[in-house]
Design a protein around this motif. Structure first.
Motif, PDB file in Angstrom:
ATOM      1  N   SER A   1      41.238  51.404  48.399  1.00  0.00           N
ATOM      2  CA  SER A   1      41.566  50.937  47.052  1.00  0.00           C
ATOM      3  C   SER A   1      43.063  50.721  46.962  1.00  0.00           C
ATOM      4  N   TYR A   2      43.444  49.602  46.368  1.00  0.00           N
ATOM      5  CA  TYR A   2      44.860  49.306  46.173  1.00  0.00           C
ATOM      6  C   TYR A   2      45.219  49.729  44.754  1.00  0.00           C
ATOM      7  N   ASP A   3      46.100  50.729  44.636  1.00  0.00           N
ATOM      8  CA  ASP A   3      46.372  51.343  43.332  1.00  0.00           C
ATOM      9  C   ASP A   3      47.698  50.927  42.706  1.00  0.00           C
ATOM     10  N   ASN A   4      48.494  50.136  43.396  1.00  0.00           N
ATOM     11  CA  ASN A   4      49.798  49.742  42.870  1.00  0.00           C
ATOM     12  C   ASN A   4      49.673  48.538  41.932  1.00  0.00           C
ATOM     13  N   PRO A   5      50.751  48.169  41.235  1.00  0.00           N
ATOM     14  CA  PRO A   5      50.676  47.058  40.271  1.00  0.00           C
ATOM     15  C   PRO A   5      50.208  45.757  40.915  1.00  0.00           C
ATOM     16  N   VAL A   6      49.444  44.991  40.135  1.00  0.00           N
ATOM     17  CA  VAL A   6      48.902  43.712  40.592  1.00  0.00           C
ATOM     18  C   VAL A   6      49.249  42.639  39.568  1.00  0.00           C
ATOM     19  N   TYR A   7      49.736  41.519  40.058  1.00  0.00           N
ATOM     20  CA  TYR A   7      49.983  40.338  39.224  1.00  0.00           C
ATOM     21  C   TYR A   7      49.111  39.208  39.743  1.00  0.00           C
ATOM     22  N   VAL A   8      48.479  38.479  38.837  1.00  0.00           N
ATOM     23  CA  VAL A   8      47.665  37.326  39.193  1.00  0.00           C
ATOM     24  C   VAL A   8      48.300  36.092  38.563  1.00  0.00           C
ATOM     25  N   LEU A   9      48.594  35.073  39.395  1.00  0.00           N
ATOM     26  CA  LEU A   9      49.194  33.827  38.910  1.00  0.00           C
ATOM     27  C   LEU A   9      48.089  32.841  38.576  1.00  0.00           C
ATOM     28  N   THR A  10      48.195  32.199  37.411  1.00  0.00           N
ATOM     29  CA  THR A  10      47.164  31.266  36.957  1.00  0.00           C
ATOM     30  C   THR A  10      47.779  29.937  36.556  1.00  0.00           C
TER      31      THR A  10
END
Length: 443
Positions: free
Chosen positions: A224-233
């Protein structure tokens, strides 16, 4: 199994079985004749029947069917003898009623206007992964394709970025794909041992006004990746790309940066309208488990609005980095940790040769097929045996390329015909995807 189609040309959530392309092949056929009045009428009648029987909203389905029947009666299709032009007109008329981007008619022949740009090379829709300054990870996706392609590419990308302090998923060009692949990628960002309910698919039972519901849950991933995630749209983010962004946003597991997405959240399946004509129409809708709704017609709204061209820069700024304005990913990357496969897959040519002979005998070795492909092969075995018997003994196999989606393609010649194979093996050497189509003549 519910799926999203793979690629902008379809741009839909599909209700077809996903993860493989069933083996079907025929001898190359001459070009189809122009459409006449009878063919156009038959296609409109087939499309109207499908909308009345299967469209996710019975009321809208009835209106769409009536609209194209009225257009046919008024002679609005009379001048359309080329299949692609007829398909484009039918698409426009149906979308005028449904406002549904997942409604599309396909016709044999090139589309009007300039040819579309070729898709970027990827593995199942994963085009690259990079390590950026500040130990920030970056993954670009253009689709969430068949799990046999997509999941392994995501695994390799995520493994290389496991220790990053934050992750940016660039979904600005992400369009078609499959719901199991959406669930798999979302699952990387779900903590805890218990599965998490992601969404439901609410599908119309054909020829009725009743519906059935299927649930989509998180699945096991290597970590599991628990660090901050940004999604570009962007405004081009469509279908499966939107589902991925929407699900993470609803879970409050990612910050979305960029533009409001396309607004295509229905699920669809195929209908044949006649020789050289087919149609995609929506037979279901998605319902997110957190919000109880979806993004159909309104798009997924970003948490941080920005022009899509600036989205990467804005995300990096929010992560404490100050990249040069309008920097491209190649200029920012400190290390590219994933690139799509370009070399021929070991064992694929041997599998093409073996499967050709096994199908000709009607004796597939199911131990060397994935369960999904094995099931499809069993259903089609009589047809496969006849087809490959008609083609005759195999004469030659030539590797063509790793196609833009990441599967091997081969030109295969038999005693009585030729075909183009698309094939993919898993790590154990089993065939998980096999598609065969005739090499067309130029008549």
């Amino acid at each position: 199994m519910t799926a999203m189609s793979f690629g902008r040309s379809v741009g839909v959530l599909s209700l077809a079985l996903a993860g493989f392309v069933a083996c079907t092949v025929a001898r190359a056929q001459p070009a189809l004749p122009p459409l006449d009045a009878a063919a156009r009428r038959a296609a409109v009648e087939s499309a109207a029947t499908a909308f009345r029987s299967r469209y996710v909203s019975p009321e809208i389905g009835e209106r769409a069917a009536a609209a194209i029947e009225a257009a046919l009666a008024k002679g609005e299709y009379d001048a359309l003898t080329e299949r692609q032009a007829f398909a484009e007109k039918l698409t426009a008329d149906l979308r005028a009623v449904t406002a549904d981007q997942h409604v599309q008619v396909f016709g044999a022949g090139p589309p009007a206007g300039a040819p579309p740009a070729p898709p970027p090379r990827s593995e199942g829709g994963v085009t690259r992964a990079d390590r950026l300054p500040g130990n920030i990870g970056y993954i670009e996706i253009v689709a969430l394709g068949p799990p046999a392609l997509f999941n392994s590419a995501v695994d390799r990308s995520m493994a290389a970025l496991k220790d990053t302090t934050a992750l940016i998923v660039d979904a600005r060009g992400a369009q078609g794909g499959l719901l199991p692949s959406v669930a798999y990628f979302v699952s990387y960002f779900v903590s805890g041992e218990k599965p998490v309910h992601i969404s439901d698919t609410i599908a119309r039972t054909p020829d009725t006004q009743t519906f059935r519901t299927s649930e989509l849950w998180s699945v096991s991933t290597p970590f599991s990746y628990d660090n901050p995630v940004y999604v570009l749209t962007s405004g081009r983010t469509l279908s499966a790309g939107e589902a991925f962004a929407y699900d993470l946003q609803a879970m409050k597991r990612a910050t979305l940066v960029g533009e409001t997405t396309s607004g295509a959240a229905n699920a669809a399946g195929m209908a044949l309208l006649g020789p050289g004509l087919s149609m995609m129409l929506s037979g279901a809708r998605l319902q997110n488990a957190v919000t109880g709704t979806n993004w159909e017609g309104v798009g997924v709204k970003p948490d941080v609005a920005a022009p899509s061209a600036d989205a990467l820069e804005v995300a990096l700024e929010r992560l404490g980095r100050s990249p040069p304005a309008a920097s491209e990913i190649d200029a920012l990357s400190e290390a590219r940790v994933f690139t799509p496969r370009s070399a021929q897959q070991p064992g694929a040519e041997a599998a093409v040769r073996r499967m050709s002979e096994e199908n000709r005998r009607g004796e597939p070795n199911y131990d060397l097929l994935s369960p999904e492909l094995g099931e499809a092969t069993r259903r089609q075995l009589d047809g496969l045996k006849k087809t490959f018997s008609d083609l005759g003994p195999l004469e030659s196999v030539k590797f063509v390329e790793v196609n833009p989606q990441g599967a091997d393609t081969y030109e295969v010649h038999y005693a009585n015909g030729a075909a183009l194979w698309t094939i993919l093996l898993d790590a154990d050497g089993k065939t998980v995807m096999a598609g065969v189509r005739p090499l067309q003549t130029s008549q």
